[in-house]
Design a protein around this motif. Structure first.
Motif, mmCIF file in Angstrom:
data_model
loop_
_atom_site.group_PDB
_atom_site.id
_atom_site.type_symbol
_atom_site.label_atom_id
_atom_site.label_comp_id
_atom_site.label_asym_id
_atom_site.label_seq_id
_atom_site.Cartn_x
_atom_site.Cartn_y
_atom_site.Cartn_z
ATOM 1 N N LEU A 181 0.840 -1.192 0.000
ATOM 2 C CA LEU A 181 0.000 0.000 0.000
ATOM 3 C C LEU A 181 0.878 1.246 0.000
ATOM 4 O O LEU A 181 1.918 1.288 0.653
ATOM 5 C CB LEU A 181 -0.913 0.004 1.223
ATOM 6 N N THR A 182 0.440 2.254 -0.746
ATOM 7 C CA THR A 182 1.160 3.523 -0.824
ATOM 8 C C THR A 182 0.156 4.657 -0.638
ATOM 9 O O THR A 182 -1.067 4.434 -0.575
ATOM 10 C CB THR A 182 1.859 3.675 -2.192
ATOM 11 N N LEU A 183 0.665 5.872 -0.633
ATOM 12 C CA LEU A 183 -0.218 7.040 -0.509
ATOM 13 C C LEU A 183 -1.168 7.157 -1.697
ATOM 14 O O LEU A 183 -2.209 7.798 -1.581
ATOM 15 C CB LEU A 183 0.595 8.310 -0.328
ATOM 16 N N ASP A 184 -0.850 6.529 -2.814
ATOM 17 C CA ASP A 184 -1.778 6.509 -3.953
ATOM 18 C C ASP A 184 -3.070 5.765 -3.616
ATOM 19 O O ASP A 184 -4.084 5.940 -4.293
ATOM 20 C CB ASP A 184 -1.131 5.837 -5.175
ATOM 21 N N ASP A 185 -3.023 4.929 -2.593
ATOM 22 C CA ASP A 185 -4.186 4.134 -2.190
ATOM 23 C C ASP A 185 -5.023 4.821 -1.116
ATOM 24 O O ASP A 185 -5.956 4.223 -0.582
ATOM 25 C CB ASP A 185 -3.720 2.767 -1.669
ATOM 26 N N LEU A 186 -4.717 6.049 -0.814
ATOM 27 C CA LEU A 186 -5.362 6.766 0.288
ATOM 28 C C LEU A 186 -6.886 6.794 0.170
ATOM 29 O O LEU A 186 -7.595 6.357 1.083
ATOM 30 C CB LEU A 186 -4.801 8.186 0.357
ATOM 31 N N GLN A 187 -7.413 7.295 -0.919
ATOM 32 C CA GLN A 187 -8.871 7.386 -1.077
ATOM 33 C C GLN A 187 -9.523 5.998 -1.150
ATOM 34 O O GLN A 187 -10.534 5.767 -0.473
ATOM 35 C CB GLN A 187 -9.250 8.227 -2.294
ATOM 36 N N PRO A 188 -8.978 5.059 -1.937
ATOM 37 C CA PRO A 188 -9.580 3.721 -1.935
ATOM 38 C C PRO A 188 -9.587 3.066 -0.552
ATOM 39 O O PRO A 188 -10.537 2.362 -0.197
ATOM 40 C CB PRO A 188 -8.713 2.933 -2.920
ATOM 41 N N LEU A 189 -8.535 3.307 0.251
ATOM 42 C CA LEU A 189 -8.501 2.747 1.606
ATOM 43 C C LEU A 189 -9.583 3.352 2.485
ATOM 44 O O LEU A 189 -10.254 2.632 3.234
ATOM 45 C CB LEU A 189 -7.133 2.983 2.240
ATOM 46 N N LEU A 190 -9.739 4.657 2.395
ATOM 47 C CA LEU A 190 -10.791 5.304 3.178
ATOM 48 C C LEU A 190 -12.162 4.793 2.744
ATOM 49 O O LEU A 190 -12.996 4.467 3.592
ATOM 50 C CB LEU A 190 -10.719 6.828 3.037
ATOM 51 N N ASP A 191 -12.387 4.687 1.455
ATOM 52 C CA ASP A 191 -13.664 4.164 0.958
ATOM 53 C C ASP A 191 -13.922 2.751 1.479
ATOM 54 O O ASP A 191 -15.028 2.427 1.906
ATOM 55 C CB ASP A 191 -13.684 4.160 -0.575
ATOM 56 N N PHE A 192 -12.885 1.907 1.443
ATOM 57 C CA PHE A 192 -12.983 0.533 1.942
ATOM 58 C C PHE A 192 -13.343 0.530 3.422
ATOM 59 O O PHE A 192 -14.234 -0.203 3.861
ATOM 60 C CB PHE A 192 -11.643 -0.182 1.694
ATOM 61 N N LYS A 193 -12.665 1.360 4.209
ATOM 62 C CA LYS A 193 -12.899 1.438 5.660
ATOM 63 C C LYS A 193 -14.328 1.903 5.945
ATOM 64 O O LYS A 193 -15.021 1.311 6.771
ATOM 65 C CB LYS A 193 -11.884 2.395 6.276
ATOM 66 N N LEU A 194 -14.776 2.945 5.262
ATOM 67 C CA LEU A 194 -16.122 3.473 5.484
ATOM 68 C C LEU A 194 -17.203 2.482 5.041
ATOM 69 O O LEU A 194 -18.194 2.271 5.741
ATOM 70 C CB LEU A 194 -16.304 4.802 4.741
ATOM 71 N N ARG A 195 -16.994 1.874 3.904
ATOM 72 C CA ARG A 195 -17.967 0.942 3.329
ATOM 73 C C ARG A 195 -18.197 -0.272 4.228
ATOM 74 O O ARG A 195 -19.276 -0.852 4.241
ATOM 75 C CB ARG A 195 -17.445 0.522 1.955
ATOM 76 N N ASN A 196 -17.176 -0.669 4.995
ATOM 77 C CA ASN A 196 -17.240 -1.908 5.771
ATOM 78 C C ASN A 196 -17.206 -1.706 7.277
ATOM 79 O O ASN A 196 -17.055 -2.680 8.021
ATOM 80 C CB ASN A 196 -16.074 -2.814 5.357
ATOM 81 N N SER A 197 -17.375 -0.478 7.740
ATOM 82 C CA SER A 197 -17.208 -0.204 9.170
ATOM 83 C C SER A 197 -18.149 -1.035 10.047
ATOM 84 O O SER A 197 -17.722 -1.598 11.060
ATOM 85 C CB SER A 197 -17.369 1.284 9.463
ATOM 86 N N LYS A 198 -19.399 -1.148 9.682
ATOM 87 C CA LYS A 198 -20.344 -1.937 10.490
ATOM 88 C C LYS A 198 -20.062 -3.429 10.386
ATOM 89 O O LYS A 198 -20.194 -4.163 11.361
ATOM 90 C CB LYS A 198 -21.778 -1.627 10.080
ATOM 91 N N PHE A 199 -19.662 -3.871 9.215
ATOM 92 C CA PHE A 199 -19.355 -5.279 8.990
ATOM 93 C C PHE A 199 -18.147 -5.723 9.831
ATOM 94 O O PHE A 199 -18.136 -6.798 10.420
ATOM 95 C CB PHE A 199 -19.095 -5.520 7.503
ATOM 96 N N PHE A 200 -17.109 -4.876 9.909
ATOM 97 C CA PHE A 200 -15.889 -5.222 10.645
ATOM 98 C C PHE A 200 -16.009 -5.005 12.149
ATOM 99 O O PHE A 200 -15.243 -5.574 12.922
ATOM 100 C CB PHE A 200 -14.704 -4.402 10.121
ATOM 101 N N GLN A 201 -16.946 -4.181 12.586
ATOM 102 C CA GLN A 201 -17.026 -3.772 13.988
ATOM 103 C C GLN A 201 -16.966 -4.926 14.988
ATOM 104 O O GLN A 201 -16.228 -4.839 15.973
ATOM 105 C CB GLN A 201 -18.283 -2.934 14.225
ATOM 106 N N PRO A 202 -17.674 -6.041 14.793
ATOM 107 C CA PRO A 202 -17.626 -7.113 15.804
ATOM 108 C C PRO A 202 -16.282 -7.846 15.874
ATOM 109 O O PRO A 202 -16.060 -8.638 16.788
ATOM 110 C CB PRO A 202 -18.714 -8.086 15.344
ATOM 111 N N PHE A 203 -15.377 -7.590 14.938
ATOM 112 C CA PHE A 203 -14.133 -8.365 14.842
ATOM 113 C C PHE A 203 -12.873 -7.521 15.017
ATOM 114 O O PHE A 203 -11.766 -8.047 14.909
ATOM 115 C CB PHE A 203 -14.072 -9.072 13.481
ATOM 116 N N GLU A 204 -13.011 -6.219 15.252
ATOM 117 C CA GLU A 204 -11.855 -5.335 15.324
ATOM 118 C C GLU A 204 -11.840 -4.528 16.618
ATOM 119 O O GLU A 204 -12.884 -4.291 17.224
ATOM 120 C CB GLU A 204 -11.879 -4.333 14.155
ATOM 121 N N PRO A 205 -10.640 -4.049 16.995
ATOM 122 C CA PRO A 205 -10.578 -3.085 18.102
ATOM 123 C C PRO A 205 -11.331 -1.811 17.717
ATOM 124 O O PRO A 205 -11.499 -1.523 16.534
ATOM 125 C CB PRO A 205 -9.077 -2.793 18.226
#
Length: 184
Positions: A13-37
């Motif tokens: 991953l590089t800084l070029d992936d910044l927006q796609p990473l944020l989109d991924f994090k936002l899109r899946n926040s509820k899905f990941f919540q039970p499994f992450e800190p």
């Protein structure tokens, strides 16, 4: 650095992936919540992702961790992450692995492909000897991923990680380069 399988590839991953990473994090926040800190709110911003990526790059340069994005071969869409973290050299030469995949793409074997590619890197370019992973006992999908990738069950650890605000028990799994080689 790109490692490719039939349907996906992983790459640093590089800084070029910044927006796609944020989109991924936002899109899946509820899905990941039970499994992450519980993550700080700043992680759901571009600046928070920028800081996380800078730390990831520092770890890569110091050989303390390797963070990969998981991308679809067909569209180059970022659909996940796989990380080799907590790298320790010397007599241990090991790390911990964590991974996540977009909810939309779960259940298709793509996480297993990503994990196998990360193991290939760990025992190849990185020169590690052992990769371990900790999984919530109720996370049956993640356990299947590890087993299909060749990890072996090591044991049970009480109150191992603080997940979603609670100290949770985990199953511990690992794979060594010797076991990996014997699977080929």
């Amino acid at each position: 650095m790109r490692l490719v399988s039939d349907r996906i590839y992983i790459q640093k991953l590089t800084l070029d992936d910044l927006q796609p990473l944020l989109d991924f994090k936002l899109r899946n926040s509820k899905f990941f919540q039970p499994f992450e800190p519980i993550a700080p709110r700043s992680l759901y911003t571009l600046e928070g992702q920028r800081e996380a990526l800078k730390k990831l790059q520092e770890n890569w340069e110091m050989e303390l961790g390797y963070g990969f994005g998981v991308f679809l071969n067909s569209s180059n869409l970022l659909i996940g992450r796989v990380n080799l973290s907590n790298v320790v050299w010397g007599a241990w030469e090991s790390c911990t692995m964590g991974y996540s995949l977009d909810e939309k793409y779960n259940g298709q074997g793509l996480t297993t492909e990503a994990v196998r590619l990360a193991i290939q890197f760990a025992f190849g370019s990185a020169g590690l000897h052992r990769v371990q992973a900790a999984v919530l006992p109720r996370n049956k999908g993640s356990i299947r991923v590890l087993e299909k990738a060749g990890f072996r069950y090591d044991g049970f650890s009480e109150y191992y990680l603080k997940i979603n605000g609670l100290w949770e028990h985990h199953n511990l799994y690992s794979i060594t380069c010797e076991h990996w080689q014997s699977m080929k």
